[in-house]
Design a protein around this motif. Sequence first.
Motif, PDB file in Angstrom:
ATOM      1  N   LYS A  97      -0.226  -8.881  -9.826  1.00 40.24           N
ATOM      2  CA  LYS A  97      -1.535  -8.995  -9.235  1.00 40.24           C
ATOM      3  C   LYS A  97      -1.625  -8.317  -7.680  1.00 40.24           C
ATOM      4  O   LYS A  97      -1.973  -8.238  -7.097  1.00 40.24           O
ATOM      5  N   LEU A  98      -2.010  -7.138  -8.530  1.00 38.87           N
ATOM      6  CA  LEU A  98      -1.509  -5.816  -7.178  1.00 38.87           C
ATOM      7  C   LEU A  98      -3.101  -5.323  -7.464  1.00 38.87           C
ATOM      8  O   LEU A  98      -3.689  -4.670  -6.563  1.00 38.87           O
ATOM      9  N   ARG A  99      -4.111  -5.589  -8.538  1.00 35.49           N
ATOM     10  CA  ARG A  99      -5.484  -5.092  -8.421  1.00 35.49           C
ATOM     11  C   ARG A  99      -6.292  -5.215  -6.912  1.00 35.49           C
ATOM     12  O   ARG A  99      -7.042  -3.996  -6.353  1.00 35.49           O
ATOM     13  N   GLU A 100      -6.016  -6.740  -6.351  1.00 35.95           N
ATOM     14  CA  GLU A 100      -7.074  -6.757  -5.080  1.00 35.95           C
ATOM     15  C   GLU A 100      -6.207  -5.744  -3.903  1.00 35.95           C
ATOM     16  O   GLU A 100      -7.261  -4.870  -2.580  1.00 35.95           O
ATOM     17  N   VAL A 101      -5.061  -5.078  -3.493  1.00 32.90           N
ATOM     18  CA  VAL A 101      -4.227  -4.606  -3.260  1.00 32.90           C
ATOM     19  C   VAL A 101      -4.867  -3.037  -3.465  1.00 32.90           C
ATOM     20  O   VAL A 101      -5.326  -2.296  -2.594  1.00 32.90           O
ATOM     21  N   VAL A 102      -4.527  -2.270  -4.814  1.00 33.80           N
ATOM     22  CA  VAL A 102      -4.930  -1.136  -4.734  1.00 33.80           C
ATOM     23  C   VAL A 102      -6.801  -0.916  -4.189  1.00 33.80           C
ATOM     24  O   VAL A 102      -7.071  -0.216  -3.667  1.00 33.80           O
ATOM     25  N   GLU A 103      -7.680  -1.963  -4.983  1.00 30.18           N
ATOM     26  CA  GLU A 103      -9.411  -1.861  -5.073  1.00 30.18           C
ATOM     27  C   GLU A 103      -9.167  -1.847  -3.078  1.00 30.18           C
ATOM     28  O   GLU A 103     -10.616  -1.246  -2.591  1.00 30.18           O
ATOM     29  N   ARG A 104      -8.336  -2.519  -2.023  1.00 34.32           N
ATOM     30  CA  ARG A 104      -8.705  -1.477  -0.957  1.00 34.32           C
ATOM     31  C   ARG A 104      -8.468  -0.992  -0.384  1.00 34.32           C
ATOM     32  O   ARG A 104      -8.752  -0.568   1.032  1.00 34.32           O
ATOM     33  N   MET A 105      -7.524  -0.219  -0.800  1.00 34.72           N
ATOM     34  CA  MET A 105      -6.562   1.279  -0.270  1.00 34.72           C
ATOM     35  C   MET A 105      -8.037   1.892  -0.656  1.00 34.72           C
ATOM     36  O   MET A 105      -9.557   2.249  -1.565  1.00 34.72           O
ATOM     37  N   GLU A 117       0.992  -0.918  -0.248  1.00 40.98           N
ATOM     38  CA  GLU A 117       0.055   0.093  -0.169  1.00 40.98           C
ATOM     39  C   GLU A 117       1.158   1.302   0.029  1.00 40.98           C
ATOM     40  O   GLU A 117       0.668   2.368  -0.923  1.00 40.98           O
ATOM     41  N   TRP A 118       1.870   1.314   0.966  1.00 40.78           N
ATOM     42  CA  TRP A 118       2.799   2.051   1.048  1.00 40.78           C
ATOM     43  C   TRP A 118       3.743   2.745  -0.855  1.00 40.78           C
ATOM     44  O   TRP A 118       3.605   3.732  -0.990  1.00 40.78           O
ATOM     45  N   MET A 119       4.006   1.587  -1.221  1.00 42.97           N
ATOM     46  CA  MET A 119       4.682   1.478  -2.768  1.00 42.97           C
ATOM     47  C   MET A 119       3.606   2.891  -3.397  1.00 42.97           C
ATOM     48  O   MET A 119       3.694   3.043  -4.320  1.00 42.97           O
ATOM     49  N   ILE A 120       2.529   1.660  -3.337  1.00 45.11           N
ATOM     50  CA  ILE A 120       1.572   1.953  -4.885  1.00 45.11           C
ATOM     51  C   ILE A 120       1.226   3.494  -4.255  1.00 45.11           C
ATOM     52  O   ILE A 120       0.879   4.315  -5.685  1.00 45.11           O
ATOM     53  N   ARG A 121       0.458   3.797  -3.144  1.00 41.86           N
ATOM     54  CA  ARG A 121       0.739   5.430  -2.904  1.00 41.86           C
ATOM     55  C   ARG A 121       1.549   5.796  -3.390  1.00 41.86           C
ATOM     56  O   ARG A 121       1.037   7.347  -3.540  1.00 41.86           O
ATOM     57  N   ARG A 122       3.224   5.714  -2.953  1.00 44.30           N
ATOM     58  CA  ARG A 122       4.715   6.525  -3.809  1.00 44.30           C
ATOM     59  C   ARG A 122       4.253   6.272  -4.957  1.00 44.30           C
ATOM     60  O   ARG A 122       4.694   7.322  -5.368  1.00 44.30           O
ATOM     61  N   SER A 178     -10.742   8.678 -20.874  1.00 40.50           N
ATOM     62  CA  SER A 178     -11.731   8.586 -21.941  1.00 40.50           C
ATOM     63  C   SER A 178     -12.586   7.033 -22.821  1.00 40.50           C
ATOM     64  O   SER A 178     -13.095   6.840 -23.593  1.00 40.50           O
ATOM     65  N   ASP A 179     -11.351   6.009 -21.861  1.00 39.96           N
ATOM     66  CA  ASP A 179     -12.022   4.698 -22.173  1.00 39.96           C
ATOM     67  C   ASP A 179     -12.761   3.529 -21.775  1.00 39.96           C
ATOM     68  O   ASP A 179     -12.920   2.740 -21.956  1.00 39.96           O
ATOM     69  N   GLY A 180     -13.037   4.411 -20.549  1.00 39.99           N
ATOM     70  CA  GLY A 180     -13.785   4.399 -19.660  1.00 39.99           C
ATOM     71  C   GLY A 180     -12.425   3.069 -18.509  1.00 39.99           C
ATOM     72  O   GLY A 180     -13.394   2.510 -17.596  1.00 39.99           O
ATOM     73  N   GLN A 181     -11.708   3.291 -18.484  1.00 38.93           N
ATOM     74  CA  GLN A 181     -10.611   2.717 -17.603  1.00 38.93           C
ATOM     75  C   GLN A 181     -10.759   2.916 -15.963  1.00 38.93           C
ATOM     76  O   GLN A 181     -10.447   3.893 -16.181  1.00 38.93           O
ATOM     77  N   VAL A 182     -10.440   2.662 -15.520  1.00 40.46           N
ATOM     78  CA  VAL A 182     -10.819   2.849 -14.152  1.00 40.46           C
ATOM     79  C   VAL A 182      -9.526   3.497 -13.598  1.00 40.46           C
ATOM     80  O   VAL A 182      -8.446   3.220 -13.452  1.00 40.46           O
ATOM     81  N   LEU A 183      -8.743   5.003 -12.939  1.00 35.30           N
ATOM     82  CA  LEU A 183      -7.578   5.150 -12.729  1.00 35.30           C
ATOM     83  C   LEU A 183      -8.075   5.019 -11.282  1.00 35.30           C
ATOM     84  O   LEU A 183      -9.350   6.172 -11.017  1.00 35.30           O
ATOM     85  N   TYR A 184      -6.729   5.932 -10.611  1.00 32.64           N
ATOM     86  CA  TYR A 184      -7.092   5.887  -9.121  1.00 32.64           C
ATOM     87  C   TYR A 184      -6.013   6.799  -8.979  1.00 32.64           C
ATOM     88  O   TYR A 184      -5.093   7.559  -9.419  1.00 32.64           O
ATOM     89  N   ASP A 185      -5.872   7.610  -7.047  1.00 26.70           N
ATOM     90  CA  ASP A 185      -5.087   8.021  -7.291  1.00 26.70           C
ATOM     91  C   ASP A 185      -5.246   8.697  -5.632  1.00 26.70           C
ATOM     92  O   ASP A 185      -6.433   8.514  -5.199  1.00 26.70           O
ATOM     93  N   VAL A 186      -4.321   9.272  -4.947  1.00 25.56           N
ATOM     94  CA  VAL A 186      -4.131   9.610  -3.558  1.00 25.56           C
ATOM     95  C   VAL A 186      -5.107  10.748  -3.674  1.00 25.56           C
ATOM     96  O   VAL A 186      -5.935  11.570  -4.618  1.00 25.56           O
ATOM     97  N   PRO A 187      -5.706  10.523  -1.668  1.00 31.48           N
ATOM     98  CA  PRO A 187      -7.094  12.271  -1.876  1.00 31.48           C
ATOM     99  C   PRO A 187      -6.603  13.197  -2.145  1.00 31.48           C
ATOM    100  O   PRO A 187      -5.417  13.127  -1.739  1.00 31.48           O
TER     101      PRO A 187
END
Length: 363
Positions: free
Chosen positions: A227-235, A201-206, A243-252
């Motif tokens: 296999k990081l999807r589960e980790v990202v989705e619980r953060m 989680e720390w690495m993904i946030r960085r 624009s293609d409908g792909q989900v993007l994540y970002d820090v608050p």
Amino acid sequence: MTHVLGRRALNRATLDRQLLLRRSDLSVVDAVRRLAGLQAQTPHSWYVGLWSRLTDFAPEQAAGLLVDRTLIRIALMRSTIHLVTPDDARGLRPLIQPVLDRDLYQNHTHGKPIAGIDMTRLVADGVELLAPKPLTNKDLGVLLAERWPDRAPASLVYAIRNQVPLVQVPPRAVWGRSGPIAHTTIDAWLGASSPSPSSLEWMIRRYLEAFGPASVKDVQVWSGLTKLREVVERMHLQAFQDSDGQVLYDVPQAVHPDPDTPAPPRFLYDFDNLLLSYADRSRVITDDHGRQGYRTQRPAPQILLVDGFTAGDWTVGRTADEVTLTIRPYQPLSNEDADAVVAEGEALLAFLHPDAGSRKVLL
């Protein structure tokens, strides 16, 4: 309804995180930390990456930090050499270890020669041999061969490189100097230390702080992990769509500049992470770039950004009397853009070759 980020919005957010929308007053150390490291595969080209991002950057600033061990070069993301702070090296390396394991055991050249080896014993031998002083791969191979005569020395060395955090030591990569590729262990170089507490989680946030907004696949391309999807989705992250409908994540509370924010020309170095850290690189890379056949070219190209997007490549040549920056745009530039590119190019030449008798930009 999920907010949609268009290509220019993604581009400006990315440039802002990467300190390329405007030069930053951050110190070299703080910039390297902010960027989660710079890929530093070659000895010196990454200095251009810092010059393009920092106000009044002088190469001696970074060179001195390598010498005094405030920054180090070590194999991390994608099993490539990165310039990082010691804290980030200690935090990231255990998380990235599966990438290095995969690279070792599936390696076409070295996988079979080290099959079935007592890795614990080999690692102990490598740590023992590297502790007194840094060694080149050749010298380490000679010493390992004395203990493992039935194994290929180059493969033994490669296994040590993948299983042990090794620092590539100065004078290699010090500006204006040269030296052999020599390594020692991170503990021998920096002193023994307790493992830094870190998590995926720390690495993904960085990563998101330096490269976001981004998809799960983007995080995986940057890190080399899977296999990081589960980790990202619980953060607890913001979620957007491209624009293609792909989900993007970002820090608050992340900053997303106006898509119309001006982006000045920038010269990227050959292994700039901006170009290497996404599964979908269209936020920066244009179709014209894709048509150049760069994936099969060696050495890797050095890329010019205009209005935040890939617009050409550049090379520097030197004769006894003159240094020349040759810029090859993919498409003709407007007069305004051409003037800005030339001005930035002249500043780049002054940075690279301050003592040259004559400097010229060819566009």
